[in-house]
Design a protein around this motif. Structure first.
Motif: not given
Length: 350
Positions: A261-271, A289-302
């Motif tokens: 399950x991929x989650x991602x930030x909605x983005x903002x000026x810090x992206x 991949x069959x494993x039930x894992x959560x994967x994050x893609x975030x736009x801000x390293x802070x």
């Protein structure tokens, strides 16, 4: 924690539904059932997507007879969808259908219902009493001045009783409507009155995007009430979309953990990276991949690792570089061009 309504266990082929068993995901072919090769090809695509039960329209005798050959070539239970002609239900059963879906309101007299019930009983297969807002009995339309939740529920209860009269109790029930509040109310009524497993779905929900959204609202309401033993999301288009939508809905409720399950930030000026494109590519690259894992893609390293600490793995981008993290803990800093491949590799290693 959702407490599911306890219902009778019914077997559709080798798939048990009801009694707390996992909610089975269904779809329906939109090919001409008489075209065996096209129908089998579509079912194989549905199987690959995670479909567990498939239904096919049976408009005539040729389609009913085609079920025998179709069934030989697929790996999941096959349901025959019948309207109006009870003889097609009988013929479909004789040709190996694992379940029959009928709308008793348009199937005719009690004698016709009896013949279907007796044939299904002898074959040891269940019947779904499939009531919907497009084929409610005329007397109920008159009684309730149109289609209502009460009318849908009354039709289902009456037609279940018609099968029980012939000692047939391997029953699944649905009361589908395209109006979400009506749908939820109708299912709430029958859930309190029937012991049988319930097939849930919003009928003719619409196009893939808006139909999926409307279905998620309706199914979410029902699942939150503990209602539902098997589900079909009815969307216009490729039925594979129905499977992915159903899986996402069930996963969101924690009822069926399906793959990543991929989650991602909605983005903002810090992206600092193109979150939208990367998230879409990641989602495509990890479908195997069959494993039930959560994967994050975030736009801000802070804030990324902290905001997505529930994710199993993730990335957070900055200017020209980013972070690879696991459960909120930073693993390493990488050049931006390496982030995507590193995330995919870590997903595969988990």
């Amino acid at each position: 924690m959702i407490t599911r309504t306890q219902t009778k266990v019914i077997h559709i082929g080798g798939i048990p539904i009801g009694g707390g068993h996992p909610i089975a995901v269904q779809s329906m072919t939109n090919t001409d059932t008489r075209n065996v090769s096209a129908t089998v090809a579509q079912i194989h695509a549905l199987e690959a997507a995670g479909c567990e039960i498939v239904r096919a329209a049976v408009p005539d005798t040729e389609a009913a007879q085609a079920l025998r050959e179709i069934k030989k070539q697929i790996h999941i239970p096959l349901v025959a969808d019948i309207h109006f002609d009870y003889r097609l239900a009988v013929e479909a059963i004789r040709n190996g259908a694992d379940k029959i879906r009928i709308n008793p309101g348009n199937i005719g007299s009690d004698n016709r219902v009896r013949q279907v019930a007796e044939t299904a009983g002898a074959a040891g297969i269940p019947i779904r009493v499939g009531v919907n807002d497009g084929s409610l009995e005329k007397e109920l339309l008159k009684k309730y001045n149109g289609v209502t939740a009460q009318g849908l529920a009354e039709s289902a209860l009456h037609n279940v009783a018609r099968l029980e009269k012939y000692n047939f109790t391997d029953i699944v029930v649905s009361v589908k409507a395209s109006n979400v509040p009506m749908l939820v109310e109708a299912y709430g009524i029958i859930a309190d009155k029937l012991p049988y497993p319930l097939h849930i779905g919003l009928t003719h929900a619409g196009t893939p995007q808006k139909g999926a959204l409307r279905s998620a609202v309706g199914m979410g309401a029902l699942l939150g009430m503990g209602i539902g033993d098997t589900m079909r999301i009815s969307l216009s288009g490729d039925p594979v979309n129905e499977i992915t939508t159903a899986r996402e809905i069930l996963a969101a409720f924690g009822l069926r953990p399906y793959g990543p399950h991929v989650i991602a930030c909605p983005t903002c000026g810090r992206t600092g990276i193109n979150v939208i494109e990367i998230a879409e590519r990641i989602e495509t690259r990890i479908t195997h991949i069959n494993k039930p894992i959560t994967v994050a893609v975030m736009g801000c390293e802070v804030n990324g690792p902290g905001e997505a600490r529930e994710a199993d793995v993730g990335i957070a981008g900055g200017k020209g570089q980013g972070l690879l993290f696991m459960k909120g803990e930073i693993i390493k800093k990488l050049p931006e061009r390496e982030l995507e491949d590193a995330l995919v590799a870590m997903c595969e290693e988990l």
